[in-house]
Design a protein around this motif. Sequence first.
Motif, mmCIF file in Angstrom:
data_model
loop_
_atom_site.group_PDB
_atom_site.id
_atom_site.type_symbol
_atom_site.label_atom_id
_atom_site.label_comp_id
_atom_site.label_asym_id
_atom_site.label_seq_id
_atom_site.Cartn_x
_atom_site.Cartn_y
_atom_site.Cartn_z
ATOM 1 N N UNK A 54 7.070 8.744 0.836
ATOM 2 C CA UNK A 54 8.626 8.261 0.609
ATOM 3 C C UNK A 54 9.158 7.872 2.236
ATOM 4 N N UNK A 55 9.050 9.113 2.946
ATOM 5 C CA UNK A 55 9.353 8.877 4.310
ATOM 6 C C UNK A 55 8.819 7.896 5.161
ATOM 7 N N UNK A 56 7.532 7.785 4.573
ATOM 8 C CA UNK A 56 6.660 6.866 5.386
ATOM 9 C C UNK A 56 6.991 5.349 4.898
ATOM 10 N N UNK A 57 7.372 5.239 3.969
ATOM 11 C CA UNK A 57 7.672 4.024 3.210
ATOM 12 C C UNK A 57 9.043 3.611 3.652
ATOM 13 N N UNK A 68 0.887 -1.228 -0.116
ATOM 14 C CA UNK A 68 0.093 -0.032 0.013
ATOM 15 C C UNK A 68 0.783 1.414 -0.172
ATOM 16 N N UNK A 69 1.923 1.205 0.842
ATOM 17 C CA UNK A 69 2.761 2.236 0.731
ATOM 18 C C UNK A 69 3.528 2.597 -0.553
ATOM 19 N N UNK A 70 3.771 1.537 -1.269
ATOM 20 C CA UNK A 70 4.604 1.754 -2.630
ATOM 21 C C UNK A 70 3.526 2.445 -3.495
ATOM 22 N N UNK A 71 2.286 1.731 -3.548
ATOM 23 C CA UNK A 71 1.260 2.251 -4.202
ATOM 24 C C UNK A 71 0.920 3.728 -3.959
ATOM 25 N N UNK A 72 1.129 4.123 -2.813
ATOM 26 C CA UNK A 72 1.032 5.499 -2.419
ATOM 27 C C UNK A 72 2.031 6.429 -3.000
ATOM 28 N N UNK A 73 3.334 6.039 -2.821
ATOM 29 C CA UNK A 73 4.402 6.740 -3.564
ATOM 30 C C UNK A 73 4.036 6.680 -5.061
ATOM 31 N N UNK A 74 3.582 5.951 -5.718
ATOM 32 C CA UNK A 74 3.665 5.566 -7.101
ATOM 33 C C UNK A 74 2.429 6.604 -7.595
ATOM 34 N N UNK A 75 1.314 6.606 -6.615
ATOM 35 C CA UNK A 75 0.171 7.671 -6.866
ATOM 36 C C UNK A 75 0.653 9.056 -6.735
#
Length: 411
Positions: free
Chosen positions: A332-335, A88-95
């Motif tokens: 990115x920081x959260x990921x 989910x975090x990678x998807x959030x970065x991509x979004x």
Amino acid sequence: QGVAAAPAAAAAAPAEVPPSQAPEQDMEWCRPAFDLLDFLADDLPPTCAVMLRAAAPHALGAGAQARHTFQAAMVDNMTRLSAEALKNHRVAVESAEAAVSALVREKEQSAEQLAAAKSDEEAKREAKATAAANMKSAEEAVAAKKQALEVAGKKMEEVKSLAQIMSDAKAEFEKELGETWAPLKAGSFPPKEWRARQKAIEHASELLTQAEIPASLAAAVPLVLKEKLESRTDFSAQVVEHADIALREHVASIATQLEGHHATVDSQTQAVAKAEGELKAAEAELAATLNAQIEAENTWVDSDSAVRDLKAAIGSFAEKSEQLDAELTASKISLEELQGLVGRFEGLRASTEVQSMDAVAEEPKDVSAEALAQKVEDVTPQAPAEPPVDAPSDSAEAEGGRAASTESSAA
């Protein structure tokens, strides 16, 4: 001796703390799991988060090679949750990256659209000004036609009113002649009705005054009319005749004037009709001009709104860009933070070292039979029952034995 010292030890002991609420500072070895669960807490049901936090030390502290089925399942659940969170975090970065790229494209398109919208707005503004000028001319034309109609209407009302006054006066005069002059002229009043005759003479004198007869005739008429018909002399007959002629001529004069006024009324009626026609034509032109102006105004408003909207959109790009950059950075920081937490958790998961559960299983030092029985009931739900061959160390008997050993040491 241990039993005798139990009351004092129980009095000095703190309130009973369930195993799931034991001080976590005594389990720093489990900190990677606690930190990971803290990170994932917002995405978990409260009961699930509490259950995982309570079970984590037991499951991870047993060591990778010594975990029984339930402990392994708990660790696998945490691993699955970690993998889902990473995804989910990678998807959030991509979004967030896609949103930044989309904003850049939107900026370029908006700049092109604004240039075209400004050109269109300028043309629409000129058309609106032309329509407004036409509208002003049409309004002035209608105002002039209304004024002309008002003047013609007032004049027509005046001539109509005068004609009506004259017509009423002629009718009243003729009525008086028939009711007053005719009986006096014929001498038909009986002697006993001398009061009525005298009143009729007064009305006749008024009629003669309106007819503008000579003063000498006006003075003679009342005296003659008082005489009986058979007593009238030739002179008296001439007086009555001249008076009668004057009255009839006056009626004819009124009729002539009335005919002239009727002709004036007809002429003025035609003038009013003409003015009304011209006003209707001017109003129709005004309506058409108004529609054209409204259309030009609406078209310009739409064009101007498009320019304003594009300017507002372009003006908000800086804030949007800053917001999207901040969201991308935060994602990115959260990921990265989650990746670090997951890495430390994986290290703890893979560890074969068996951790001490003393801090987790710590109980108030009460060696009474009731306390021991209660402890067995409190501890048992913390680890679901497993087949004795898989996890004998997590059974209620093992917990009871460990508690008894601890209490014996304390005694």
